[in-house]
Design a protein around this motif. Structure first.
Motif, PDB file in Angstrom:
ATOM      1  N   ILE A  83       0.866  -1.171   0.000  1.00 26.99           N
ATOM      2  CA  ILE A  83       0.000   0.000   0.000  1.00 26.99           C
ATOM      3  C   ILE A  83       0.904   1.223   0.000  1.00 26.99           C
ATOM      4  N   ALA A  84       0.857   2.000  -1.098  1.00 22.88           N
ATOM      5  CA  ALA A  84       1.755   3.146  -1.235  1.00 22.88           C
ATOM      6  C   ALA A  84       1.084   4.368  -0.643  1.00 22.88           C
ATOM      7  N   VAL A  85       1.798   5.031   0.239  1.00 32.62           N
ATOM      8  CA  VAL A  85       1.217   6.163   0.952  1.00 32.62           C
ATOM      9  C   VAL A  85       2.098   7.383   0.754  1.00 32.62           C
ATOM     10  N   LEU A  86       1.427   8.533   0.538  1.00 27.59           N
ATOM     11  CA  LEU A  86       2.146   9.791   0.420  1.00 27.59           C
ATOM     12  C   LEU A  86       1.777  10.636   1.625  1.00 27.59           C
ATOM     13  N   PHE A  87       2.799  11.211   2.240  1.00 28.60           N
ATOM     14  CA  PHE A  87       2.563  11.987   3.444  1.00 28.60           C
ATOM     15  C   PHE A  87       2.480  13.474   3.159  1.00 28.60           C
ATOM     16  N   GLY A  88       1.620  14.157   3.898  1.00 27.45           N
ATOM     17  CA  GLY A  88       1.635  15.609   3.898  1.00 27.45           C
ATOM     18  C   GLY A  88       2.873  16.076   4.633  1.00 27.45           C
ATOM     19  N   GLU A  89       3.222  17.348   4.461  1.00 29.59           N
ATOM     20  CA  GLU A  89       4.500  17.823   4.974  1.00 29.59           C
ATOM     21  C   GLU A  89       4.675  17.569   6.471  1.00 29.59           C
ATOM     22  N   ASN A  90       3.624  17.863   7.223  1.00 29.11           N
ATOM     23  CA  ASN A  90       3.765  17.747   8.671  1.00 29.11           C
ATOM     24  C   ASN A  90       3.091  16.509   9.241  1.00 29.11           C
ATOM     25  N   ALA A  91       2.658  15.603   8.348  1.00 30.40           N
ATOM     26  CA  ALA A  91       1.983  14.396   8.818  1.00 30.40           C
ATOM     27  C   ALA A  91       2.847  13.582   9.783  1.00 30.40           C
ATOM     28  N   PRO A  92       4.192  13.540   9.593  1.00 31.35           N
ATOM     29  CA  PRO A  92       4.994  12.765  10.561  1.00 31.35           C
ATOM     30  C   PRO A  92       4.866  13.284  11.985  1.00 31.35           C
ATOM     31  N   TYR A  93       4.465  14.529  12.151  1.00 31.83           N
ATOM     32  CA  TYR A  93       4.292  15.065  13.504  1.00 31.83           C
ATOM     33  C   TYR A  93       2.965  14.643  14.126  1.00 31.83           C
ATOM     34  N   SER A  94       2.058  14.114  13.276  1.00 31.43           N
ATOM     35  CA  SER A  94       0.727  13.775  13.771  1.00 31.43           C
ATOM     36  C   SER A  94       0.659  12.356  14.329  1.00 31.43           C
ATOM     37  N   PHE A  95       1.793  11.838  14.749  1.00 31.46           N
ATOM     38  CA  PHE A  95       1.800  10.521  15.395  1.00 31.46           C
ATOM     39  C   PHE A  95       1.849  10.703  16.910  1.00 31.46           C
ATOM     40  N   ASN A  96       1.029   9.920  17.577  1.00 30.84           N
ATOM     41  CA  ASN A  96       1.051   9.962  19.040  1.00 30.84           C
ATOM     42  C   ASN A  96       1.479   8.605  19.580  1.00 30.84           C
ATOM     43  N   ASP A  97       2.138   8.664  20.685  1.00 33.74           N
ATOM     44  CA  ASP A  97       2.483   7.432  21.382  1.00 33.74           C
ATOM     45  C   ASP A  97       1.201   6.871  21.997  1.00 33.74           C
ATOM     46  N   THR A  98       0.836   5.621  21.624  1.00 39.02           N
ATOM     47  CA  THR A  98      -0.420   5.064  22.118  1.00 39.02           C
ATOM     48  C   THR A  98      -0.382   4.883  23.630  1.00 39.02           C
ATOM     49  N   LYS A  99       0.837   4.751  24.190  1.00 38.06           N
ATOM     50  CA  LYS A  99       0.938   4.582  25.635  1.00 38.06           C
ATOM     51  C   LYS A  99       0.878   5.916  26.353  1.00 38.06           C
ATOM     52  N   ASN A 100       1.117   6.937  25.610  1.00 38.89           N
ATOM     53  CA  ASN A 100       1.210   8.263  26.221  1.00 38.89           C
ATOM     54  C   ASN A 100       0.519   9.289  25.305  1.00 38.89           C
ATOM     55  N   PRO A 101      -0.787   9.111  25.126  1.00 36.97           N
ATOM     56  CA  PRO A 101      -1.487   9.817  24.045  1.00 36.97           C
ATOM     57  C   PRO A 101      -1.600  11.326  24.231  1.00 36.97           C
TER      58      PRO A 101
END
Lengths: 456, 274
Positions: free
Chosen positions: A150-168
């Motif tokens: 599954i090929a995915v293209l990210f928006g510029e700041n999408a990598p910042y939109s990840f949260n730690d599931t243990k520490n949401p």
């Protein structure tokens, strides 16, 4: 008579009456100046308008909204916006590309990287359309739609939109010089479906699919939120995940919430048109199908019309002064013919063919027009520069082409004289001269040689 | 020997309409003029002599009748063809000189050449030569306003002859000149015509200058009433030459005298050949 002799004779005649020639020419200068400066203001307005609109969004993009629930305004059946309709729209003239853009339903699709989970909008699109939509890459490449994973293209700041599931509660911001929590090109990402009930942790976890991140976009708010924080995946893959979600969560296909690939009805699509000028045409066609649309055109058109009207009004004002100048030329030429009647008679008697006489007079009038035009255009550039300095608040930034709209210095200029305006002004002023000189020249031709040589 | 006359006027009639009145300016004029002839059309003012000249030069249209040059009817030419015809075949000397006030002597003389499309260097050279021939070698760059009447008329003559036209018309060429200048100007024109075997048509009311012509056609009230060879009038050409010699003696101090004498010599030689 040789053309050179005609020209020198015409110049001689003009220079013989310097004051009158100068005054008449000045009339044309003022007229040309008026037209050029007025239109240049209009052009300036138009350019800053376009810059402003471009700032607000992509001028060549039409968005299709399909919220009518199968019923158009007139109550007619609106066809489902599915791939065949998309294909039909893509076949319209001047359409660059069409893609549905469907935001994944919340919670149905999960993108994970270790303990981190993506927590923003996922969009299903035609992957091959992304490049043509005018999106720009900051790194990597566009998905081709032919990838195994599954090929995915990210928006510029999408990598910042990840949260730690243990520490949401910990959020990452792209504006604090932090590194994003995930490294999209080196970490391993997986994609899977979500649970209908997030609290229920029973049973086995949904299958984790491999995914590949092909690239990251340059975020552009004008092109949309999705280029900044969104991620794109192929729409067919999104729908496969939907099916998996249904089966994983035990939702039967007869249920109203179940995904039914045979009844695809995209609620949102982007149409990219080759040129701004065709947006209206394409948009009308799409509207005729029954869908709601949105484009900058709806805003651009009335504004542009207003600018055009202002331009016409300003140009018209300038035109009046040129008209007055035209009368000045006619007057000068008539006077000149009256004074030169005897000369015209002598020329005729000495065997000057009438065509030559007409040419000389037309040349004189045309030259006044052209000369006035040239000086007028030069003067217009000076006036325009002065206006821009004054109108730009006298700021250095304005002069240097900075101003409000960085990168497009033209936009801050009050008065813009494009080359076509110069050409137009010169052609127009010369033409005015020739037209004004036409009837006097014919009068000169009609003078009887015999009467003329007796004329004192 | 029957041959086509150089200029032939057949049944020429001109009627002017002045309000309701019709004024007959010319009535049934028939006239033939040969190549190289020096012909005077003599008449009082209002006799129709100028009208005749204007129609021969295409400045006016005849009401009736024809003007033929070498058998070719030109009386129905349009303006353009007349302009071209005049360009090639006709020179003009006017009573009031009709020089371009803004142009120098050279430019005035060069004008007919310019209309023919001759380039500037060549026509300036020819014009200078023509001005030298009429004795204005030292005033070539002057404007008409800086010249005397006689000098202006010399420029006019140079202009009329510069294209070597077959015919030269002169309408009261000495009307504005004093007696002495009249003699000079008349001799200049007559001699130049003879030199080049040009037909010279002189229109005047002055019996005094009519004597320079070979032939005198008298017009009264639009009709030709007399057509005489000059021999039958008191003075012959020889007598004119004698007169001129006497005049030359009187004016020995004048700078123009040698030129006039030269022209006189040419005059007699042409006369002999005739």
């Amino acid at each position: 008579m040789k053309i050179f002799d005609q020209i020198s004779m015409c110049l001689q005649n003009l220079s013989r009456r310097k004051v009158r020639t100068t005054l008449t020419t000045m009339g044309v200068v003022v007229g040309t100046c008026a037209i050029v400066v007025m239109i240049s203001l209009g052009v300036g307005m138009q350019e800053s308008l376009e810059a402003m609109l471009a700032q607000m969004g992509d001028l060549t993009k039409i968005e299709i909204y399909n919220y009518s629930g199968g019923r158009g305004d007139s109550g007619n059946e609106v066809p489902n916006l599915d791939d065949s309709v998309i294909e039909q729209i893509a076949a319209y003239d001047h359409v660059e590309v069409v893609t549905p853009i469907v935001q994944a339903e919340w919670g149905k699709v999960k993108i994970r990287c270790g303990d981190y989970e993506y927590n923003d909008s996922i969009y299903g699109v035609y992957p091959e359309a992304l490049e043509k939509l005018g999106y720009e890459l900051s790194e990597g490449k566009f998905p081709t739609g032919k990838e195994k994973e599954i090929a995915v293209l990210f928006g510029e700041n999408a990598p910042y939109s990840f949260n730690d599931t243990k520490n949401p509660d910990v959020w990452f911001s792209p504006y604090d010089n932090e590194d994003p929590p995930v490294d999209i090109f080196n970490d391993t990402f997986t994609i899977s479906v979500g649970r209908e009930d997030e609290e229920d942790k029973s049973g086995k976890d949904p299958e984790k699919h491999d995914m590949v991140i092909t690239g990251r976009l340059v975020g552009d708010w004008n092109k949309g939120y999705e280029t900044v924080y969104g991620v794109f995946l192929p729409i067919d893959k999104l729908y496969e995940l939907y099916k998996e979600y249904d089966s994983y969560n035990g939702i039967s296909s007869s249920s109203s919430t179940a995904f039914n690939p045979r009844k695809i009805n995209y609620d949102h699509a982007y149409v990219k048109v080759t040129d701004m000028d065709y947006v209206d045409e394409v948009e009308t066609k799409i509207k005729d199908l029954g869908y709601d649309t949105y484009s900058m055109e709806t805003m651009r058109k009335p504004l542009q019309e207003q600018v055009r009207n202002t331009m016409l009004l300003l140009g018209g004002l300038g035109g009046i002064s040129l008209l007055v100048a035209a009368m000045g030329i006619t007057n000068t030429m008539v006077m000149s013919i009256y004074e030169r009647t005897r000369e015209i008679g002598i020329m005729k008697v000495l065997g000057c063919v009438i065509g030559d006489i007409r040419t000389i007079f037309l040349m004189e009038a045309g030259l006044i027009g052209f000369g006035g035009g040239v000086i007028g255009v030069m003067l217009s550039f000076i006036i325009s520069a002065v206006l821009n300095i004054l109108g730009g608040g006298g700021s250095v930034g304005g002069m240097m082409g900075g101003g409000y709209y960085d990168g497009s210095g033209m936009a801050t200029q009050l008065s813009v004289i494009p080359p076509w305006l110069v050409a137009l002004a010169l052609v127009f002023s010369t033409l005015i001269g020739l037209i004004s000189g036409f009837s006097p020249a014919n009068r000169a031709v009609k003078i009887s040689a015999l009467e003329a040589i007796k004329h004192e | 020997m029957e041959k086509t006359p150089f200029i032939e006027i057949r049944g020429l009639r001109k009627v002017y309409k002045l309000g309701k009145e019709r004024v007959v300016a010319l009535e049934n004029i028939n006239l033939t003029i040969e190549r190289g002839e020096i012909c005077c059309i003599l008449g009082t003012s209002g006799s129709g002599k100028s009208t005749l000249l204007n129609m021969m030069a295409g400045l006016e249209r005849p009401t009736k009748g024809q003007v033929l040059y070498s058998g070719k009817d030109v009386s129905r030419f349009d303006e353009r063809r007349w302009a071209l015809f005049r360009q090639k075949n006709i020179g003009f000397v006017f009573q009031s000189y009709n020089l371009m006030t803004s142009l120098s002597g050279i430019e005035n003389v060069a004008m007919p050449l310019m209309f023919r499309g001759m380039d500037k260097d060549r026509r300036t050279r020819i014009a200078k030569e023509a001005l030298r021939e009429v004795g204005l070698g030292n005033r070539m760059k002057h404007r008409p306003s800086q010249m005397s009447g006689g000098q202006q008329q010399r420029v006019g003559i140079a202009r009329a002859f510069v294209t070597k036209p077959k015919i030269v018309f002169a309408d009261e060429p000495t009307g504005n000149l004093d007696t002495k200048t009249t003699t000079e100007v008349m001799e200049l024109m007559v001699n130049k015509s003879r030199e080049n075997n040009q037909t010279f048509i002189l229109v005047t009311h002055d019996n005094g200058i009519a004597r320079y012509a070979d032939r005198i056609v008298t017009i009264v009230d639009g009709k030709i009433v007399g057509d005489e060879k000059n021999e039958s009038i008191a003075r012959t050409r020889e007598q004119i030459a004698a007169d001129k010699a006497a005049a030359a003696g009187q004016q020995a101090k004048e700078e123009q005298a040698p030129a006039a004498a030269d022209a006189g010599a040419a005059n007699t030689s042409t006369g002999g050949a005739e």
